[in-house]
Design a protein around this motif. Structure first.
Motif, PDB file in Angstrom:
ATOM      1  N   THR A  45       0.864  -1.173   0.000  1.00  0.00           N
ATOM      2  CA  THR A  45       0.000   0.000   0.000  1.00  0.00           C
ATOM      3  C   THR A  45       0.899   1.220   0.000  1.00  0.00           C
ATOM      4  N   ASP A  46       0.861   1.984  -1.079  1.00  0.00           N
ATOM      5  CA  ASP A  46       1.812   3.076  -1.232  1.00  0.00           C
ATOM      6  C   ASP A  46       1.462   4.260  -0.332  1.00  0.00           C
ATOM      7  N   ALA A  47       2.269   5.323  -0.422  1.00  0.00           N
ATOM      8  CA  ALA A  47       2.108   6.474   0.468  1.00  0.00           C
ATOM      9  C   ALA A  47       0.766   7.187   0.271  1.00  0.00           C
ATOM     10  N   ASP A  48       0.127   6.986  -0.894  1.00  0.00           N
ATOM     11  CA  ASP A  48      -1.165   7.600  -1.162  1.00  0.00           C
ATOM     12  C   ASP A  48      -2.333   6.674  -0.845  1.00  0.00           C
ATOM     13  N   GLY A  49      -2.024   5.495  -0.295  1.00  0.00           N
ATOM     14  CA  GLY A  49      -3.074   4.570   0.093  1.00  0.00           C
ATOM     15  C   GLY A  49      -3.515   3.614  -0.994  1.00  0.00           C
ATOM     16  N   HIS A  50      -2.790   3.545  -2.109  1.00  0.00           N
ATOM     17  CA  HIS A  50      -3.156   2.656  -3.206  1.00  0.00           C
ATOM     18  C   HIS A  50      -2.324   1.369  -3.154  1.00  0.00           C
ATOM     19  N   ASP A  51      -2.954   0.247  -3.361  1.00  0.00           N
ATOM     20  CA  ASP A  51      -2.239  -1.024  -3.409  1.00  0.00           C
ATOM     21  C   ASP A  51      -1.499  -1.158  -4.732  1.00  0.00           C
ATOM     22  N   LYS A  52      -0.230  -1.523  -4.645  1.00  0.00           N
ATOM     23  CA  LYS A  52       0.582  -1.717  -5.844  1.00  0.00           C
ATOM     24  C   LYS A  52       1.264  -3.082  -5.780  1.00  0.00           C
ATOM     25  N   GLU A  53       1.236  -3.774  -6.900  1.00  0.00           N
ATOM     26  CA  GLU A  53       1.981  -5.024  -6.995  1.00  0.00           C
ATOM     27  C   GLU A  53       3.399  -4.691  -7.426  1.00  0.00           C
ATOM     28  N   VAL A  54       4.358  -5.046  -6.595  1.00  0.00           N
ATOM     29  CA  VAL A  54       5.753  -4.700  -6.859  1.00  0.00           C
ATOM     30  C   VAL A  54       6.574  -5.973  -7.029  1.00  0.00           C
ATOM     31  N   VAL A  55       7.212  -6.095  -8.179  1.00  0.00           N
ATOM     32  CA  VAL A  55       8.196  -7.142  -8.409  1.00  0.00           C
ATOM     33  C   VAL A  55       9.563  -6.512  -8.177  1.00  0.00           C
ATOM     34  N   TYR A  56      10.363  -7.145  -7.324  1.00  0.00           N
ATOM     35  CA  TYR A  56      11.662  -6.539  -7.018  1.00  0.00           C
ATOM     36  C   TYR A  56      12.748  -7.591  -6.836  1.00  0.00           C
ATOM     37  N   HIS A  57      13.984  -7.139  -7.020  1.00  0.00           N
ATOM     38  CA  HIS A  57      15.145  -7.980  -6.778  1.00  0.00           C
ATOM     39  C   HIS A  57      15.630  -7.731  -5.361  1.00  0.00           C
ATOM     40  N   PHE A  58      15.877  -8.828  -4.639  1.00  0.00           N
ATOM     41  CA  PHE A  58      16.214  -8.731  -3.221  1.00  0.00           C
ATOM     42  C   PHE A  58      17.539  -9.426  -2.936  1.00  0.00           C
ATOM     43  N   TRP A  59      18.437  -8.655  -2.338  1.00  0.00           N
ATOM     44  CA  TRP A  59      19.716  -9.183  -1.878  1.00  0.00           C
ATOM     45  C   TRP A  59      19.690  -9.231  -0.355  1.00  0.00           C
ATOM     46  N   LYS A  60      19.967 -10.374   0.231  1.00  0.00           N
ATOM     47  CA  LYS A  60      19.847 -10.496   1.679  1.00  0.00           C
ATOM     48  C   LYS A  60      21.207 -10.543   2.376  1.00  0.00           C
ATOM     49  N   ALA A  61      21.249  -9.963   3.567  1.00  0.00           N
ATOM     50  CA  ALA A  61      22.344 -10.084   4.531  1.00  0.00           C
ATOM     51  C   ALA A  61      23.734 -10.026   3.902  1.00  0.00           C
ATOM     52  N   ILE A  62      24.070  -8.888   3.298  1.00  0.00           N
ATOM     53  CA  ILE A  62      25.405  -8.667   2.749  1.00  0.00           C
ATOM     54  C   ILE A  62      26.271  -8.010   3.824  1.00  0.00           C
ATOM     55  N   THR A  63      27.371  -8.640   4.193  1.00  0.00           N
ATOM     56  CA  THR A  63      28.273  -8.045   5.179  1.00  0.00           C
ATOM     57  C   THR A  63      28.979  -6.860   4.542  1.00  0.00           C
ATOM     58  N   TYR A  64      28.953  -5.714   5.215  1.00  0.00           N
ATOM     59  CA  TYR A  64      29.428  -4.488   4.587  1.00  0.00           C
ATOM     60  C   TYR A  64      30.826  -4.045   5.030  1.00  0.00           C
ATOM     61  N   VAL A  65      31.499  -4.857   5.822  1.00  0.00           N
ATOM     62  CA  VAL A  65      32.892  -4.588   6.182  1.00  0.00           C
ATOM     63  C   VAL A  65      33.688  -5.881   6.036  1.00  0.00           C
ATOM     64  N   THR A  66      35.008  -5.773   5.877  1.00  0.00           N
ATOM     65  CA  THR A  66      35.819  -6.975   5.700  1.00  0.00           C
ATOM     66  C   THR A  66      36.282  -7.575   7.018  1.00  0.00           C
ATOM     67  N   ASN A  67      36.153  -6.812   8.089  1.00  0.00           N
ATOM     68  CA  ASN A  67      36.615  -7.285   9.387  1.00  0.00           C
ATOM     69  C   ASN A  67      35.519  -7.099  10.433  1.00  0.00           C
ATOM     70  N   PRO A  68      34.382  -7.759  10.258  1.00  0.00           N
ATOM     71  CA  PRO A  68      33.240  -7.507  11.146  1.00  0.00           C
ATOM     72  C   PRO A  68      33.488  -7.987  12.568  1.00  0.00           C
ATOM     73  N   VAL A  69      32.938  -7.248  13.504  1.00  0.00           N
ATOM     74  CA  VAL A  69      32.909  -7.695  14.890  1.00  0.00           C
ATOM     75  C   VAL A  69      31.804  -8.725  15.059  1.00  0.00           C
ATOM     76  N   ASP A  70      30.671  -8.493  14.379  1.00  0.00           N
ATOM     77  CA  ASP A  70      29.529  -9.396  14.464  1.00  0.00           C
ATOM     78  C   ASP A  70      28.710  -9.256  13.179  1.00  0.00           C
ATOM     79  N   GLU A  71      28.848 -10.239  12.296  1.00  0.00           N
ATOM     80  CA  GLU A  71      28.178 -10.169  10.988  1.00  0.00           C
ATOM     81  C   GLU A  71      26.665 -10.134  11.100  1.00  0.00           C
TER      82      GLU A  71
END
Length: 533
Positions: A48-74
């Motif tokens: 439901t978009d910001a104007d209150g209308h339902d929209k069907e959205v097809v999207y590409h999803f990338w999950k849980a990408i670690t954003y540093v090379t030396n993480p303390v806690d991934e």
């Protein structure tokens, strides 16, 4: 070469990395922080978009990408990416779309996307409500136990009908790219009982996430020069801090230790809702604002001697800022701030609220709130009557640096095995826990600067965000109404574009104009309409 001096490079790699909190050294890798453009899952959802209308959205999803090379806690130092490719059956090209950088920090607690399965969801933990109808607690409203619990908050807001607002989903439905970062938080402890998510961990993590995005310019979808940060409560404070501190070198050693990308961490625009910030001055500001109101928990006024001393501190601090009010108001001081709040924000807020009501509802509201004079389509009232209208304050005194070290903010400045510490000299002097020492610990002043957007604005940071959207509810007593007003005045004094208003009769965590914000993003970024084909 300063880390923040190389905006938009292709990727990090090839530089020495220090050991992480566990003593393990990360291996050098030239491609460790390169975005895998083909590593997505295609998902379909109805939003439901910001104007209150339902929209069907097809999207590409990338999950849980670690954003540093030396993480303390991934688990916390990772992000997810969502890119629309089709909306209501029409193909979308988001190559140059703005990037909504939506943090979900609440209460300075940990925030993780590790288990996320799509845009705007999958956060560990859940927002908690409060007497003010809040969607997100401030730090001092949350437990400070060192359990590593996670608080989802920055995307958990309420609209005027009590429904949840998720800016990540709304951004996706508008055709924008959405990046949702996790970050360490104040309750995290390792196996030895050491706190590893206290200040400045959260802002360092979010900066590292921005650097990851900007380092992958031309690889990750979206315009990496048009990143718009969003956050609520503590997340709003961090969003403000991202905006104010872009490319500040005071974070360099922390970012290098994590193996953050060698790229800019400046963002283009800042969205902040009810930011819990300027913590070292927040107690004084709170007492100036709410000092005479009774507290929710006791129904009694707080210690007026303490409140008076804190109000005096606010007066000194406010004078030192040398801020000028919006619209030619002139110097802002403790003596005239009530007049400024009423004329600049509160009466216009009430006027809009009443104007939007039906004639019968307006008449009913005015009959129940006789302190408002309604004449010529305009609401007027006094500051004193406004305070009476709001009623009980949420917090005791001091509201942030508690004498008994009980607030979440005390925990936010914990260190090593110490769960909570004082961060103001006044509260240390009046400590009731038996804490030793007459001076704040030596690392506190630096950490306060690292966590306060006002510090960077006072320094006229040239790489700050130049566009600001700031919102707060008029009944939000999680902090002082002056906190966001000072933030707005500071950026306006620097010549930045600021869109700041208060939601009438709304509490903590409210967002009643999300459609306007989505439109604002398009306006300030120059992205006039969704690209379809």
């Amino acid at each position: 070469m300063g880390i923040g001096a190389t905006a938009g490079v292709a990727a990090a790699g090839g530089f020495a990395l220090s050991a992480n909190a566990s003593g393990k050294s990360a291996a050098k890798s030239s491609d460790a922080l390169v975005f895998d453009k083909d590593g997505y899952t295609e998902l379909t959802t109805t939003i439901t978009d910001a104007d209150g209308h339902d929209k069907e959205v097809v999207y590409h999803f990338w999950k849980a990408i670690t954003y540093v090379t030396n993480p303390v806690d991934e688990k916390y130092q990772s992000l997810k990416v969502s890119v629309p490719v089709k909306i209501d059956g029409k193909a979308v090209d988001a190559t140059d779309a703005p990037i909504v950088f939506a943090n979900s920090v609440g209460g300075y607690m940990p925030s993780s996307v590790a288990d996320a399965t799509g845009v705007g969801g999958g956060m560990t933990g859940a927002p908690t409500g409060g007497a003010s109808g809040s969607a997100t607690p401030s730090a001092s409203a949350s437990s400070s136990s060192g359990t590593g619990e996670v608080q989802s908050g920055g995307n958990a807001m309420l609209n005027g009908q009590g429904e949840m607002v998720n800016l990540g989903k709304l951004g996706l439905a508008a055709g924008y790219v959405v990046v949702e970062p996790g970050a360490r938080g104040r309750t995290l402890t390792d196996s030895d009982g050491n706190y590893y998510g206290t200040a400045p961990a959260a802002i360092v993590d979010l900066k590292a996430a921005v650097r990851y995005v900007r380092a992958n310019k031309g690889v990750i979808p979206g315009d990496t020069d048009r990143i718009v940060s969003t956050g609520t409560s503590a997340g709003g404070a961090l969003s403000s801090l991202l905006g104010a501190s872009g490319d500040s070198r005071v974070y360099d050693s922390y970012l290098k230790e994590l193996g953050a990308a060698e790229a800019s961490d400046a963002i283009f625009a800042t969205g902040a809702w009810c930011p819990i910030t300027d913590l070292e001055h927040a107690d004084g500001a709170y007492e100036w604002n709410w000092g005479t109101n009774v507290t929710q928990s006791t129904g009694k006024a707080v210690d007026q001697a303490v409140s008076k001393e804190l109000r005096s501190q606010f007066a000194e601090y406010q004078a030192s800022l040398r801020l000028r009010g919006l619209n030619g108001f002139g110097p802002l001081t403790a003596r005239n701030y009530d007049e400024y709040m009423v004329k600049q924000y509160l009466e216009p807020s009430a006027t809009k609220y009443l104007t939007d009501l039906s004639d019968s509802d307006r008449a009913s509201y005015l009959a129940a709130n006789t302190f408002i004079t309604w004449s010529g389509g305009r609401a007027t009232f006094s500051w004193a009557d406004f305070l009476t209208h709001v009623g009980a304050r949420k917090k005791t005194t001091p509201a942030f640096d508690a004498f008994d070290l009980s607030t979440g903010e005390n925990n936010e400045f914990g260190k090593d095995k110490t769960q909570a510490r004082h961060f103001t000299a006044y509260s240390l002097k009046n400590d009731t826990t038996g804490a030793t020492g007459k001076r704040l610990e030596s690392d506190i002043p630096e950490k306060l600067n690292l966590m306060n957007p006002m510090y960077h604005l006072k320094e006229h940071n040239p790489s700050r965000s130049k566009h600001w959207w700031i919102r707060l509810g008029t009944k939000d007593s999680d902090t002082s109404l002056t906190i966001s007003a000072n933030l707005a005045a500071a950026v306006a004094d620097l010549g930045d574009d600021v869109n700041h208003l208060y939601y009438w009769d709304e509490g903590h965590g409210s967002n009643i104009d999300p459609a306007d914000f989505i439109t604002w993003i398009a306006k300030v970024t120059g992205y006039k309409k969704r690209a379809t084909k």
